[in-house]
Scaffold this active site. Structure first.
Site, short mmCIF file in Angstrom:
data_model
loop_
_atom_site.label_atom_id
_atom_site.label_comp_id
_atom_site.label_asym_id
_atom_site.label_seq_id
_atom_site.Cartn_x
_atom_site.Cartn_y
_atom_site.Cartn_z
N LYS A 62 109.15 -28.71 -37.26
CA LYS A 62 109.64 -27.66 -38.16
C LYS A 62 109.07 -26.30 -37.75
CE LYS A 62 110.25 -30.66 -42.20
NZ LYS A 62 109.75 -31.01 -43.55
N GLY A 78 105.21 -27.99 -42.50
CA GLY A 78 104.63 -29.04 -43.33
C GLY A 78 105.63 -30.14 -43.59
N ASP A 79 105.11 -31.34 -43.84
CA ASP A 79 105.98 -32.46 -44.16
C ASP A 79 105.19 -33.47 -44.98
OD1 ASP A 79 108.77 -33.67 -43.48
OD2 ASP A 79 107.39 -35.33 -43.21
N SER A 80 105.91 -34.17 -45.85
CA SER A 80 105.30 -35.25 -46.64
C SER A 80 106.22 -36.46 -46.61
CB SER A 80 105.09 -34.81 -48.10
OG SER A 80 104.17 -33.75 -48.19
N ALA A 115 101.24 -33.55 -44.09
CA ALA A 115 100.76 -33.00 -42.83
C ALA A 115 101.13 -31.54 -42.72
CB ALA A 115 101.33 -33.79 -41.65
#
Length: 202
Positions: A62, A78-80, A115
């Site tokens: 991203k 960011g990612d979840s 993250a």
């Protein structure tokens, strides 16, 4: 209050309200732009990777997508992702889908992997993943309907079908892990990385 320096600028590669709220509360100055990537294609190339590794790779992807368009800026991605009962769960596609997710989560432990990554130009400067364990209480069908009456469609944008800062806190009997990770970004490590990169005053 933390003050951002004028250079390098920071771009948040996300439309997540919770990530923006965390940075706002911490006094970080940034521009927010959603990143357009094919998450499923990236995940297909990561077969065998752990959930944390997948979340970290998506964060990098991203950030990289926007960094190529804004080479002078540092981009924060960011990612979840959520794992429960050995299964991976994405964002619910409908209220009925959310009800199914919540029914499955009932009485189980949700592993929430969050993250973040910093990218500048064509290089990843830093990345980090963290995991929180959320113990879901036994949820009655009546509660699930009551909950969705209040929280849908807001939770349609969340993995795990909850906003911990809202009524979602009622889903859990115990939470293990950092509160910022639960909100969707390991903020303390992010702030440290931003200081290291000169975005924030050390």
């Amino acid at each position: 209050m933390i003050e951002a320096q004028t250079a390098p600028g920071l771009i948040l590669a996300s439309k997540s309200a919770s990530r923006r709220a965390m940075l706002d509360a911490a006094g970080v100055k940034y521009d927010a732009m959603p990143a357009d990537i094919d998450e499923r294609a990236i995940e297909d190339n990561l077969r065998g990777a752990t959930p944390g590794e997948i979340a970290e790779a998506l964060s990098v992807a991203k950030a990289a997508a926007l960094a190529s368009l804004h080479p002078s800026a540092i981009v924060l991605g960011g990612d979840s992702l959520v794992v429960a009962g050995g299964q991976r769960f994405d964002k619910p596609v409908s209220r009925d889908d959310a009800a199914r997710h919540l029914g499955f989560f009932s009485g189980k432990v949700i592993e929430l992997h969050s993250a973040a990554a910093l990218v500048r130009g064509d290089g990843c400067l830093w990345s980090h993943a963290d995991c929180a364990r959320l113990h879901v209480r036994d949820l009655s069908p009546e509660f699930i309907e009551h909950y969705l009456d209040h929280e849908w469609p807001e939770i349609s944008h969340t993995v795990g079908c909850f906003r911990i800062e809202a009524m979602g806190v009622q889903l859990f009997e115990r939470i293990e892990g950092d509160q910022f990770t639960v909100l969707g970004m390991p903020l303390i490590p992010v702030l440290g990385a931003l200081r290291d990169e000169g975005v924030l005053i050390a």
